[in-house]
Scaffold this motif. Structure first.
Motif, PDB file in Angstrom:
ATOM      1  N   LEU A  67     -30.894-110.720 -16.342  1.00  0.00           N
ATOM      2  CA  LEU A  67     -30.302-109.967 -15.236  1.00  0.00           C
ATOM      3  C   LEU A  67     -28.775-110.084 -15.258  1.00  0.00           C
ATOM      4  CD1 LEU A  67     -30.593-108.301 -12.624  1.00  0.00           C
ATOM      5  CD2 LEU A  67     -30.734-110.482 -11.393  1.00  0.00           C
ATOM      6  N   PHE A  68     -28.257-111.254 -15.601  1.00  0.00           N
ATOM      7  CA  PHE A  68     -26.804-111.446 -15.638  1.00  0.00           C
ATOM      8  C   PHE A  68     -26.168-110.514 -16.669  1.00  0.00           C
ATOM      9  CE2 PHE A  68     -27.803-116.127 -14.551  1.00  0.00           C
ATOM     10  CZ  PHE A  68     -28.097-115.787 -13.249  1.00  0.00           C
ATOM     11  N   GLU A  69     -26.860-110.326 -17.788  1.00  0.00           N
ATOM     12  CA  GLU A  69     -26.349-109.427 -18.825  1.00  0.00           C
ATOM     13  C   GLU A  69     -26.356-107.979 -18.338  1.00  0.00           C
ATOM     14  OE1 GLU A  69     -28.954-110.422 -22.049  1.00  0.00           O
ATOM     15  OE2 GLU A  69     -28.140-112.452 -22.180  1.00  0.00           O
ATOM     16  N   GLU A  70     -27.414-107.607 -17.598  1.00  0.00           N
ATOM     17  CA  GLU A  70     -27.501-106.244 -17.062  1.00  0.00           C
ATOM     18  C   GLU A  70     -26.396-105.972 -16.048  1.00  0.00           C
ATOM     19  OE1 GLU A  70     -31.435-105.411 -15.560  1.00  0.00           O
ATOM     20  OE2 GLU A  70     -32.344-106.455 -17.261  1.00  0.00           O
ATOM     21  N   VAL A  71     -26.170-106.900 -15.127  1.00  0.00           N
ATOM     22  CA  VAL A  71     -25.135-106.656 -14.110  1.00  0.00           C
ATOM     23  C   VAL A  71     -23.735-106.769 -14.710  1.00  0.00           C
ATOM     24  CG1 VAL A  71     -26.655-107.310 -12.206  1.00  0.00           C
ATOM     25  CG2 VAL A  71     -25.094-109.018 -13.154  1.00  0.00           C
TER      26      VAL A  71
END
Length: 180
Positions: A67-71
């Motif tokens: 999720l951190f990579e997506e945001v």
């Protein structure tokens, strides 16, 4: 199904973010030792105001590192523990797990998935606009939350970054995750 622990975090005080640790200790029926949200009964302040005697189904908060990579691709810099999670995972579809799935974290600790974490307004206070990245609607118009899952501790133990995670799915029809 398997993955790994990429980070662990805890805080003894109510704060939105939790600092990363070298390890955390999970205690059966209680949660993360020394964490403000640990306990047999609910410790989330909003839920305590409604009914402080209800069982704590939110003892351990897990969030997928992906999720951190997506945001980040959307312009938001977020790291382990900054959204309040205790265990940051890698390589595991947490949001696709059913209620009752059991995750073995490392050699001894086992948690049982209770449901989704509901994203709160503090996410936008942390990074303005981030809430839209972790909460929205699916193709059918139903709410879709991506801010991690909640669990209770069945077997205690020490959990460290790099520990393997294995998943045991419950028998019978699987219940999809809902907010707890």
């Amino acid at each position: 199904m398997s993955g790994s622990v990429s980070a662990v975090s805890s805080s003894g005080t109510y704060s939105f973010t939790k600092p990363p640790r070298d390890s955390i200790t999970l205690v059966a029926g209680f949660g993360v030792e020394g964490d403000v949200h640990a306990g047999a009964t609910v410790k989330h302040r909003f839920r305590m105001r409604r009914d402080p005697s209800q069982p704590n189904l939110r003892q351990v908060h897990l969030m997928h590192e992906e999720l951190f990579e997506e945001v980040r691709a959307a312009g938001f810099e977020v790291g382990a523990g900054q959204l309040g999670e205790n265990v940051t995972t890698r390589g595991l579809d947490l949001l696709g797990l059913p209620v009752g799935a059991r995750l073995r974290l490392g050699a001894e600790a086992v948690v049982e998935v209770t449901g989704l974490r509901n994203p709160c307004a503090q996410i936008d206070a942390f990074r303005k606009g981030l809430m839209k990245q972790v909460a929205g609607r699916d193709a059918d118009g139903r709410p879709a939350f991506r801010s991690g899952i909640m669990s209770v501790v069945l077997s205690g133990g020490v959990v460290r970054p790099g520990d393997p995670i294995t998943v045991e799915l419950p028998k019978g029809p699987h219940r999809p995750l809902e907010i707890v």
